[in-house]
Design a protein around this motif. Structure first.
Motif, PDB file in Angstrom:
ATOM      1  N   ALA A  20      32.736  20.178  38.016  1.00  0.00           N
ATOM      2  CA  ALA A  20      31.946  19.149  37.735  1.00  0.00           C
ATOM      3  C   ALA A  20      31.430  18.908  39.251  1.00  0.00           C
ATOM      4  O   ALA A  20      30.150  18.538  39.480  1.00  0.00           O
ATOM      5  N   LEU A  21      32.357  19.330  39.703  1.00  0.00           N
ATOM      6  CA  LEU A  21      32.477  19.514  41.862  1.00  0.00           C
ATOM      7  C   LEU A  21      30.889  20.007  41.868  1.00  0.00           C
ATOM      8  O   LEU A  21      30.120  19.562  42.584  1.00  0.00           O
ATOM      9  N   VAL A  22      30.820  21.229  41.445  1.00  0.00           N
ATOM     10  CA  VAL A  22      29.502  22.048  41.555  1.00  0.00           C
ATOM     11  C   VAL A  22      28.066  22.046  40.926  1.00  0.00           C
ATOM     12  O   VAL A  22      27.317  22.023  41.505  1.00  0.00           O
ATOM     13  N   GLY A  23      29.025  21.114  40.088  1.00  0.00           N
ATOM     14  CA  GLY A  23      27.723  20.590  39.374  1.00  0.00           C
ATOM     15  C   GLY A  23      26.692  19.097  39.862  1.00  0.00           C
ATOM     16  O   GLY A  23      25.206  19.474  40.174  1.00  0.00           O
ATOM     17  N   GLU A  24      27.754  18.980  40.805  1.00  0.00           N
ATOM     18  CA  GLU A  24      27.431  17.321  41.421  1.00  0.00           C
ATOM     19  C   GLU A  24      26.634  17.900  42.551  1.00  0.00           C
ATOM     20  O   GLU A  24      25.438  17.252  43.273  1.00  0.00           O
ATOM     21  N   ILE A  25      26.900  19.454  43.542  1.00  0.00           N
ATOM     22  CA  ILE A  25      26.317  19.686  44.253  1.00  0.00           C
ATOM     23  C   ILE A  25      24.843  20.248  44.032  1.00  0.00           C
ATOM     24  O   ILE A  25      23.801  20.169  44.523  1.00  0.00           O
ATOM     25  N   LEU A  26      25.245  20.418  42.812  1.00  0.00           N
ATOM     26  CA  LEU A  26      23.658  21.335  42.433  1.00  0.00           C
ATOM     27  C   LEU A  26      22.594  19.598  42.664  1.00  0.00           C
ATOM     28  O   LEU A  26      21.450  19.580  42.472  1.00  0.00           O
ATOM     29  N   ALA A  27      23.265  18.766  42.261  1.00  0.00           N
ATOM     30  CA  ALA A  27      22.355  17.374  41.862  1.00  0.00           C
ATOM     31  C   ALA A  27      22.124  17.299  42.995  1.00  0.00           C
ATOM     32  O   ALA A  27      20.593  16.407  42.640  1.00  0.00           O
ATOM     33  N   LEU A  28      22.750  16.895  44.154  1.00  0.00           N
ATOM     34  CA  LEU A  28      22.354  16.126  45.284  1.00  0.00           C
ATOM     35  C   LEU A  28      21.336  16.929  45.657  1.00  0.00           C
ATOM     36  O   LEU A  28      20.701  16.504  46.355  1.00  0.00           O
ATOM     37  N   VAL A  65      28.659  20.022  33.998  1.00  0.00           N
ATOM     38  CA  VAL A  65      27.148  20.406  33.956  1.00  0.00           C
ATOM     39  C   VAL A  65      26.768  19.021  33.932  1.00  0.00           C
ATOM     40  O   VAL A  65      25.624  18.508  34.286  1.00  0.00           O
ATOM     41  N   GLY A  66      27.411  18.360  32.337  1.00  0.00           N
ATOM     42  CA  GLY A  66      26.534  16.885  32.420  1.00  0.00           C
ATOM     43  C   GLY A  66      26.907  15.926  32.952  1.00  0.00           C
ATOM     44  O   GLY A  66      25.842  15.268  33.489  1.00  0.00           O
ATOM     45  N   LEU A  67      27.698  16.066  33.676  1.00  0.00           N
ATOM     46  CA  LEU A  67      28.241  14.609  35.153  1.00  0.00           C
ATOM     47  C   LEU A  67      27.152  15.396  35.931  1.00  0.00           C
ATOM     48  O   LEU A  67      26.894  14.616  36.641  1.00  0.00           O
ATOM     49  N   GLY A  68      26.965  16.273  36.281  1.00  0.00           N
ATOM     50  CA  GLY A  68      26.126  17.151  37.135  1.00  0.00           C
ATOM     51  C   GLY A  68      24.309  16.088  37.026  1.00  0.00           C
ATOM     52  O   GLY A  68      23.677  15.814  37.720  1.00  0.00           O
ATOM     53  N   PHE A  69      23.646  16.526  35.770  1.00  0.00           N
ATOM     54  CA  PHE A  69      22.543  15.571  35.446  1.00  0.00           C
ATOM     55  C   PHE A  69      22.597  14.216  34.924  1.00  0.00           C
ATOM     56  O   PHE A  69      22.005  13.726  35.361  1.00  0.00           O
ATOM     57  N   ALA A  70      24.058  13.847  34.565  1.00  0.00           N
ATOM     58  CA  ALA A  70      24.048  11.971  35.047  1.00  0.00           C
ATOM     59  C   ALA A  70      23.859  11.544  36.172  1.00  0.00           C
ATOM     60  O   ALA A  70      22.863  10.536  36.454  1.00  0.00           O
ATOM     61  N   LEU A  71      24.657  12.469  37.084  1.00  0.00           N
ATOM     62  CA  LEU A  71      24.142  11.723  38.448  1.00  0.00           C
ATOM     63  C   LEU A  71      23.363  11.674  38.647  1.00  0.00           C
ATOM     64  O   LEU A  71      22.267  11.288  40.075  1.00  0.00           O
ATOM     65  N   LEU A  72      22.295  12.751  38.668  1.00  0.00           N
ATOM     66  CA  LEU A  72      20.633  13.156  38.979  1.00  0.00           C
ATOM     67  C   LEU A  72      20.207  12.427  38.527  1.00  0.00           C
ATOM     68  O   LEU A  72      19.269  11.533  39.141  1.00  0.00           O
ATOM     69  N   LEU A  73      19.934  11.797  36.876  1.00  0.00           N
ATOM     70  CA  LEU A  73      19.362  10.860  36.547  1.00  0.00           C
ATOM     71  C   LEU A  73      19.765   9.581  37.084  1.00  0.00           C
ATOM     72  O   LEU A  73      18.531   8.332  37.670  1.00  0.00           O
ATOM     73  N   LEU A  95      32.320   9.126  39.791  1.00  0.00           N
ATOM     74  CA  LEU A  95      32.516   9.837  38.855  1.00  0.00           C
ATOM     75  C   LEU A  95      33.521  10.916  38.209  1.00  0.00           C
ATOM     76  O   LEU A  95      33.971  11.410  37.371  1.00  0.00           O
ATOM     77  N   LEU A  96      33.738  11.533  39.950  1.00  0.00           N
ATOM     78  CA  LEU A  96      34.414  12.698  39.618  1.00  0.00           C
ATOM     79  C   LEU A  96      35.697  12.217  39.303  1.00  0.00           C
ATOM     80  O   LEU A  96      37.370  12.813  38.641  1.00  0.00           O
ATOM     81  N   THR A  97      36.288  11.307  40.284  1.00  0.00           N
ATOM     82  CA  THR A  97      37.630  10.064  40.111  1.00  0.00           C
ATOM     83  C   THR A  97      37.645   9.824  38.894  1.00  0.00           C
ATOM     84  O   THR A  97      38.688   9.835  38.328  1.00  0.00           O
TER      85      THR A  97
END
Length: 855
Positions: free
Chosen positions: A751-759, A819-827, A726-728
């Motif tokens: 975006a990476l920070v958002g994905e870290i929260l999702a993880l 932030v949306g990228l993080g939510f997408a990863l979470l879902l 997703l980040l790429t």
């Protein structure tokens, strides 16, 4: 030798000479570890050494910020461990109570009190009620003397002692059993008095031999530390090789060797799992603190990791399952009436009379455990208006007649109250054949339940011309009184929880078989075979291994046999936890994977040999410790899975520009900020995660299960790979749209920070419920999210912060995309959980419990 010479003892000069030649009467013991010694031990850990070495290396390369951050977290990890272990050592020091009891000795014909360590062989020691015996000795005089040897033998009742009749010393002498002339160091005089000649001191005593056996036992290196050390070493070597390759290729193809070095540092940092040792140290230190809150002192934090995999709990009986105090349990009358004192109904008058006679037959100021129990039972039911009675004569217990009598004067009447061994009282009462048969049947019925039985009788003295012995009076049997060492109230529930958690509880005791079986039944220990010490002696190792499958109670076991049992369980692949409080438990406590000693009543030797100490001697705290141990281990796995996952996108973003000739996105400062601030703080979120509802409903984990198991690594790499993908996409689209490099760097970083929260949210939940991931209570998570939002706002607000990080200004729409990228990863990951769990479980059915924890 005359009697006077025999009791004059050593001279002062002889005592000094022997102390010089023989050494002090004390056990070899490891000294308290100083803070310096603890620190040296911590610094020897390869993981922390790697952290320190990495920080120094970055400092030499001129990366001061990264070096200070790295060294700061290493220092924090070391400080947490030192503080925890130093606190533990101080608490243990306050628990010492048997190291050097004082002794009353006879020297030059004079009695004087000396320190226990100054007692030497051939000293004469004077023994009184309440004295702790300072050394092994043989009695030359004894008056109704009984010794409590439970700390050496596991037997809850004091044993009678007799003076020696000869000069030959039995080299095979062992504690326990009636009628011996030997007293042993560490035992307690429960009744009577005597004078004994010392025959063994310090390491040559019985307690010393047990202590010396501990030196031959090595504690095992914790598996969790071994695995983490190995994975860190692999990652460090791999990261170093990749970093050197990056420096070489970057310098050769791009020509800028300074940028090449910076790129190599960034790659090395992205691949170096600094968080692993931080997580392990902090989780285990915090785990020791949490376990301490339920009354268990963790002497060695490595025991925490083993708690969740314990399959066998070997427990002592006396003082561990039981309260190590006698209480009246049963009453029996010659008429055939019987009563158990556990009944809630009022005690009928005829049973009250029986208890009254038994109390009157006991010492007025009781020190013997049975006398105390009789007085307590009688006081609980006694009327407030007691008649005026005076003790006028007493007959003591004698080897030839195991009974004692007190004669009381009441309103001019002389009442004789007697108690003693049933066969002795039966002889005094001259029972008929039918009456003797009825009493014997009642005695045997109680004995089968592990109850100690006393018979009680009454008589009337015609005048004050006292008979020469108790046989001079005409006694009538009043009844029988059963006494037992009661089970701790918390034990049945604790053992039931152990059973539901797949932990097999086995009793190992020095007490008699009937008593052991009775206590095991009351405690709820699973039915199985009973093996005695003599039976065990006849078995070789192969035969013992076969019997271990069905045996649940070991009785009349000697110390070296306890050790053999523990080692036999370990040889079968079991993870063994051993509880105990006596000196006889120390070797097996040290040999077990988890040695758990009692803090209040436990001996110093036992505590030194153990990995954990029950401060309140509460057996139920063991179950709470296992529960917390499983929670802590699960949370460590969650944190490790998260760290594996988060390293994939970080390393990917560091390598991606190098392979495709694109601008470098993440430098050392960015990766340091991510790994040394966000990752460890996020790891604290997992440390604070609560237990799952079924944490005590599944069997112990496989002892051979790797911390970094293949399913966990696959799932973590999948999470990290998806995040990197997703980040790429965002990175390449931003490049295609012509966004400046500084803005791309800022957008990708947030975006990476958002994905870290999702993880974090994905890995903190054991099920596929997104709502559960968002709503599970965790105060640390709130603080982490608040801190990240605050730091992000500061970076976006202050230009100097953006300049330090080489960020460009980005709009709120770009932040919404991050932030949306993080939510997408979470879902996506939450939707994948059930599918991934089923696929991996089919490939490895044995890993199903692990997958439940990992996913």
């Amino acid at each position: 030798m005359s009697s006077d010479d025999r009791l004059s003892g050593l001279t002062a000069r002889e005592a000094v000479d022997r102390l010089t030649s023989q050494g002090g009467n004390e056990l070899p013991r490891t000294g308290q570890r100083s803070i310096f010694r603890i620190a040296i031990g911590v610094l020897r850990e390869p993981m922390l050494a790697l952290l320190m070495a990495g920080g120094i290396a970055y400092l030499l390369l001129g990366s001061l910020t990264e070096a200070l951050i790295l060294l700061g977290f290493a220092t924090f990890s070391i400080a947490v461990t030192i503080i925890q272990e130093n606190r533990t050592e101080h608490v243990l020091e306050t628990l010492r109570d048997l190291s050097a009891p004082r002794a009353l000795v006879i020297r030059d014909g004079v009695r004087l009190r000396v320190a226990g360590r100054e007692v030497v062989c051939d000293d004469l020691i004077v023994l009184e009620v309440g004295d702790r015996v300072a050394a092994d000795a043989v009695l030359i005089e004894a008056a109704d003397l009984q010794a409590d040897e439970s700390l050496l033998t596991g037997e809850s009742l004091a044993v009678g002692k007799l003076a020696t009749t000869g000069k030959v010393i039995d080299e095979r002498r062992r504690p326990g059993g009636e009628g011996q002339p030997y007293v042993f160091s560490g035992s307690l005089i429960a009744r009577g008095s005597g004078i004994a000649r010392v025959i063994a001191t310090g390491p040559n005593s019985e307690i010393g031999r047990i202590g010396q056996s501990l030196a031959t036992l090595d504690t095992e290196t914790p598996r969790l530390r071994r695995e983490t050390t190995r994975i860190v070493a692999w990652c460090a070597v791999g990261g170093l090789l990749v970093a050197l390759l990056v420096v070489l290729l970057f310098g050769l193809f791009r020509g800028s060797w300074i940028e090449a070095v910076l790129a190599g540092i960034a790659i090395g940092m992205s691949l170096l799992p600094e968080e692993f040792p931080v997580v392990l140290t902090v989780f285990l230190a915090m785990g020791a603190w949490r376990i301490g809150k339920v009354g268990v002192l963790t002497r060695r934090t490595a025991a925490i990791e083993t708690l969740g995999s314990a399959t066998i709990l070997c427990t002592d009986k006396t003082g561990t399952l039981t309260e190590n105090r006698m209480s009246v349990s049963d009453l029996w009358l010659p008429s055939g009436g019987a009563r158990r004192m556990a009944d809630d109904t009022a005690v009928p008058e005829d049973f009250r009379a029986l208890l009254k006679v038994a109390a009157l037959a006991s010492a007025i100021e009781p020190t013997d455990a049975m006398d105390i129990a009789l007085h307590s039972a009688q006081a609980a039911i006694a009327a407030t208006d007691q008649p005026d009675m005076t003790l006028v004569h007493a007959f003591a217990l004698r080897p030839e007649l195991l009974a004692m009598s007190n004669i009381w004067e009441e309103s001019g009447r002389l009442n004789v109250c007697a108690k003693g061994a049933p066969e002795a009282i039966a002889g005094l009462c001259h029972l008929s054949h039918e009456a003797l048969a009825a009493m014997t049947a009642a005695v045997e019925a109680m004995a089968e339940r592990g109850i100690r039985v006393l018979a009680v009788a009454t008589a009337t003295a015609p005048d004050r011309d006292w008979s020469h012995s108790q046989r001079g009076y005409d006694y009538a049997l009043a009844g029988l009184i059963g006494l037992a060492d009661p089970l701790r109230a918390s034990v049945p529930d604790a053992i039931a929880q152990c059973r539901s958690a797949g932990i097999r509880v086995v009793m190992i005791t020095g007490d008699y078989a009937a008593t052991a079986r009775s206590i095991a039944t009351q405690a709820g220990i699973a039915k199985g075979d009973l093996l005695t010490g003599s039976d065990l002696e006849a078995l070789d190792d192969a035969q013992l291994a076969a019997r271990l499958k069905t045996v649940t109670v070991f009785a009349r076991i000697m110390p070296e046999q306890k050790l053999r049992i523990v080692q036999a369980f370990k040889a079968r692949g079991e993870i063994v936890a051993m509880t105990g409080d006596g000196v006889n438990d120390a070797p097996s406590l040290k040999a077990a994977h988890i040695g758990i000693a009692m803090g209040k009543r436990g001996t110093d030797v036992a505590r030194e040999a153990s990995a954990m100490v029950l401060l309140d001697d509460d057996f139920g705290a063991i179950v709470q410790s296992v529960r917390l141990g499983r929670r802590i281990y699960d949370n460590i796995r969650k944190a490790m899975a998260f760290i594996f996952a988060v390293h994939v996108p970080i390393a990917g973003l560091a390598l991606l520009p190098l392979f495709f000739g694109l601008p470098i996105l993440l430098g050392p400062i960015h990766i340091a900020l991510l790994e040394m601030v966000i990752d460890p703080v996020c790891a604290l979120v997992f440390e604070a995660e609560g237990e799952e509802a079924d944490v005590m409903q599944h069997p112990p984990r496989d002892p051979n299960e790797a911390l970094f198991s293949f399913p966990m690594i696959v799932w973590s790499v999948f999470q990290g790979g998806l995040a990197f993908g997703l980040l790429t996409g965002v990175f390449l689209l931003s490049m295609w749209s012509g966004m400046p490099t500084t803005e791309i760097r800022a957008l990708t970083f947030f975006a990476l920070v958002g994905e870290i929260l999702a993880l974090i949210l994905v890995n903190r939940s054991f099920n596929a419920s997104l709502g559960d991931a968002l709503t599970r209570h965790n105060r640390a998570l709130r603080y982490v999210v608040a801190a990240i939002v605050t730091v992000t706002a500061l970076i976006l607000t202050f230009p100097w912060a953006q300049g330090l990080l080489k960020f460009g200004s980005i709009g709120w729409s770009d932040m919404a995309l991050a932030v949306g990228l993080g939510f997408a990863l979470l879902l996506i990951l939450e939707a994948c959980k059930p599918v991934v769990r089923r696929v991996l479980a089919k490939k490895s059915p044995a890993m199903k419990p692990v997958l439940t924890a990992a996913l």
